[in-house]
Design a protein around this motif. Structure first.
Motif, short mmCIF file in Angstrom:
data_model
loop_
_atom_site.label_atom_id
_atom_site.label_comp_id
_atom_site.label_asym_id
_atom_site.label_seq_id
_atom_site.Cartn_x
_atom_site.Cartn_y
_atom_site.Cartn_z
N GLY A 95 1.16 -1.41 0.09
CA GLY A 95 0.09 -0.08 0.03
C GLY A 95 0.98 1.31 0.00
O GLY A 95 0.08 2.69 0.32
N LYS A 96 2.18 0.97 -0.12
CA LYS A 96 3.03 2.60 -0.67
C LYS A 96 3.02 3.19 -1.81
O LYS A 96 3.47 2.45 -2.32
N LYS A 97 3.22 3.97 -1.74
CA LYS A 97 3.64 4.66 -3.28
C LYS A 97 4.98 3.94 -3.48
O LYS A 97 6.18 4.19 -2.39
N GLY A 98 5.46 4.12 -4.68
CA GLY A 98 6.77 4.23 -5.69
C GLY A 98 7.19 4.97 -6.28
O GLY A 98 6.99 6.13 -5.34
N LEU A 99 8.23 5.17 -7.16
CA LEU A 99 9.08 6.03 -7.07
C LEU A 99 8.10 7.05 -7.87
O LEU A 99 7.49 5.98 -9.30
N SER A 100 8.00 8.28 -7.87
CA SER A 100 7.62 8.71 -8.49
C SER A 100 7.66 9.11 -10.35
O SER A 100 9.36 8.82 -10.02
N PRO A 101 7.28 10.01 -11.53
CA PRO A 101 7.91 9.76 -12.40
C PRO A 101 8.59 10.84 -12.21
O PRO A 101 9.81 10.75 -13.31
N LEU A 102 8.80 11.67 -11.57
CA LEU A 102 10.10 12.87 -11.86
C LEU A 102 11.39 12.37 -11.08
O LEU A 102 12.59 12.78 -11.39
N GLN A 103 10.90 11.20 -10.25
CA GLN A 103 12.24 10.06 -9.42
C GLN A 103 13.25 9.60 -10.67
O GLN A 103 14.03 9.50 -10.66
N LYS A 104 12.09 8.84 -10.66
CA LYS A 104 12.67 8.16 -12.46
C LYS A 104 13.55 8.54 -13.66
O LYS A 104 14.63 8.21 -14.11
N TYR A 105 12.51 10.26 -14.03
CA TYR A 105 12.87 10.63 -15.30
C TYR A 105 14.49 11.56 -14.48
O TYR A 105 15.27 11.61 -15.75
N THR A 106 14.23 12.24 -13.49
CA THR A 106 15.47 12.72 -13.30
C THR A 106 16.69 12.48 -13.19
O THR A 106 17.68 12.07 -13.40
N THR A 107 16.49 10.40 -12.89
CA THR A 107 18.13 9.91 -12.73
C THR A 107 18.43 9.58 -13.85
O THR A 107 19.40 9.41 -13.80
N ALA A 108 17.55 8.99 -14.36
CA ALA A 108 17.73 8.84 -16.17
C ALA A 108 18.76 10.46 -17.01
O ALA A 108 19.62 9.97 -17.24
N ILE A 109 18.26 11.30 -16.15
CA ILE A 109 18.43 12.61 -16.87
C ILE A 109 20.39 12.36 -16.31
O ILE A 109 20.83 12.78 -17.44
N ARG A 110 19.66 12.55 -15.61
CA ARG A 110 21.43 13.14 -14.28
C ARG A 110 22.39 12.32 -15.20
O ARG A 110 22.88 12.95 -14.94
N GLN A 111 21.72 11.04 -15.43
CA GLN A 111 22.86 9.91 -15.86
C GLN A 111 23.69 10.17 -17.58
O GLN A 111 25.00 10.28 -17.46
N LEU A 112 21.98 10.47 -18.05
CA LEU A 112 22.90 11.26 -19.45
C LEU A 112 23.92 12.38 -19.10
O LEU A 112 24.56 12.50 -20.41
#
Length: 282
Positions: A109-126
């Motif tokens: 019942g807990k929220k997972g990772l938000s789209p902002l978190q997932k997208y931010t980590t991908a952009i920061r790696q690139l």
């Protein structure tokens, strides 16, 4: 017949020997693994860390995406390598296209990772070429999940934007490129810059970039410099490239003021592509 019989027997013996050797090798590896586990006193298991993922989202949201963010738009542009409007537009497109980037609730019942978190980590790696566990402390994302975010983001970008951006430039695109480079760097009718690191010649020989030039199908770009008419665009390169009319290189050791200024401007204009390739190489 007798010779054939012995050949078959020898072949079966060879197969049996191979099977026995494989079994022995497997048993040896099992023994080594068991000894390693017994010497440590316990079996190695994957640890679970309660990272409190919502804290990571709240921190990220307050820093950059709230009505009154901690960091203004100019800092966002520098750190994310794009404007916030473009960032949010891509987040919205990626989220609607790929279920992986949607905000879900787990079995507890807990929220997972938000789209902002997932997208931010991908952009920061690139953008920075940082290791996968670099942003765990701030974004609260495990290393394996960070790698999945990057892989799925790249896959989604190819599927969504590939037909529009991952293709050969047309006449409108080329004109847009010419205008951008002239405004940003002051070079007239430049198509871009090239930098293939320390493997320039090998990559150049295998690249399809100049196939259209060789076949006479390159886009026509008309301009005049020093009373000379040119009909093809050009690229800024360093000294290692061959003497082609489509390559404009800087002067190695300029002495007069004009050549010094040209060398400074040419190398400054090439910095964009050199930084981009440096990130991709990382």
């Amino acid at each position: 017949m007798l010779q054939e019989f012995w050949r078959n027997e020898l072949a079966e013996d060879a197969e049996n020997i191979d099977e026995r050797r494989m079994l022995q090798l497997y048993e040896q590896r099992q023994t080594i693994r068991q000894r390693a586990q017994s010497s440590s006193g316990r079996t190695q298991r994957r640890r679970y860390l309660n990272r409190d993922r919502e804290v990571g989202h709240i921190c990220l949201f307050n820093d950059y995406f709230s009505d009154d963010p901690v960091y203004p738009d100019d800092i966002f542009r520098r750190r994310f390598r794009m404007k916030k409007e473009l960032f949010l537009r891509i987040v919205d497109v990626v989220k609607n296209h790929f279920e992986y980037f949607q905000w879900k609730v787990d079995a507890a019942g807990k929220k997972g990772l938000s789209p902002l978190q997932k997208y931010t980590t991908a952009i920061r790696q690139l953008a920075y070429g940082a290791p996968a566990d670099h942003y765990d402390q701030y974004l609260r994302i495990a290393e394996t999940t960070v790698i999945q975010c990057l892989f799925n983001f790249c896959r989604c970008v190819i599927e969504v934007f590939g037909a529009q951006y991952l293709r050969r430039p047309n006449a409108v695109d080329i004109q847009h490129l010419l205008e951008i480079h002239e405004q940003r760097h002051g070079f007239l009718d430049i198509l871009g810059s090239l930098d293939w690191s320390r493997n320039d010649i090998n990559v150049l020989n295998e690249s399809p970039l100049f196939n259209d030039v060789l076949q006479g199908n390159a886009p026509e770009v008309n301009f005049t410099i020093n009373n000379t008419q040119y009909t093809k665009g050009y690229y800024l390169t360093d000294e290692i490239y061959p003497e082609w009319t489509t390559f404009v290189k800087s002067f190695p050791c300029p002495r007069d003021p004009k050549r010094k200024i040209f060398k400074e401007q040419q190398e400054a204009a090439r910095m964009d592509v050199e930084r981009a390739f440096g990130v991709l190489q990382s």
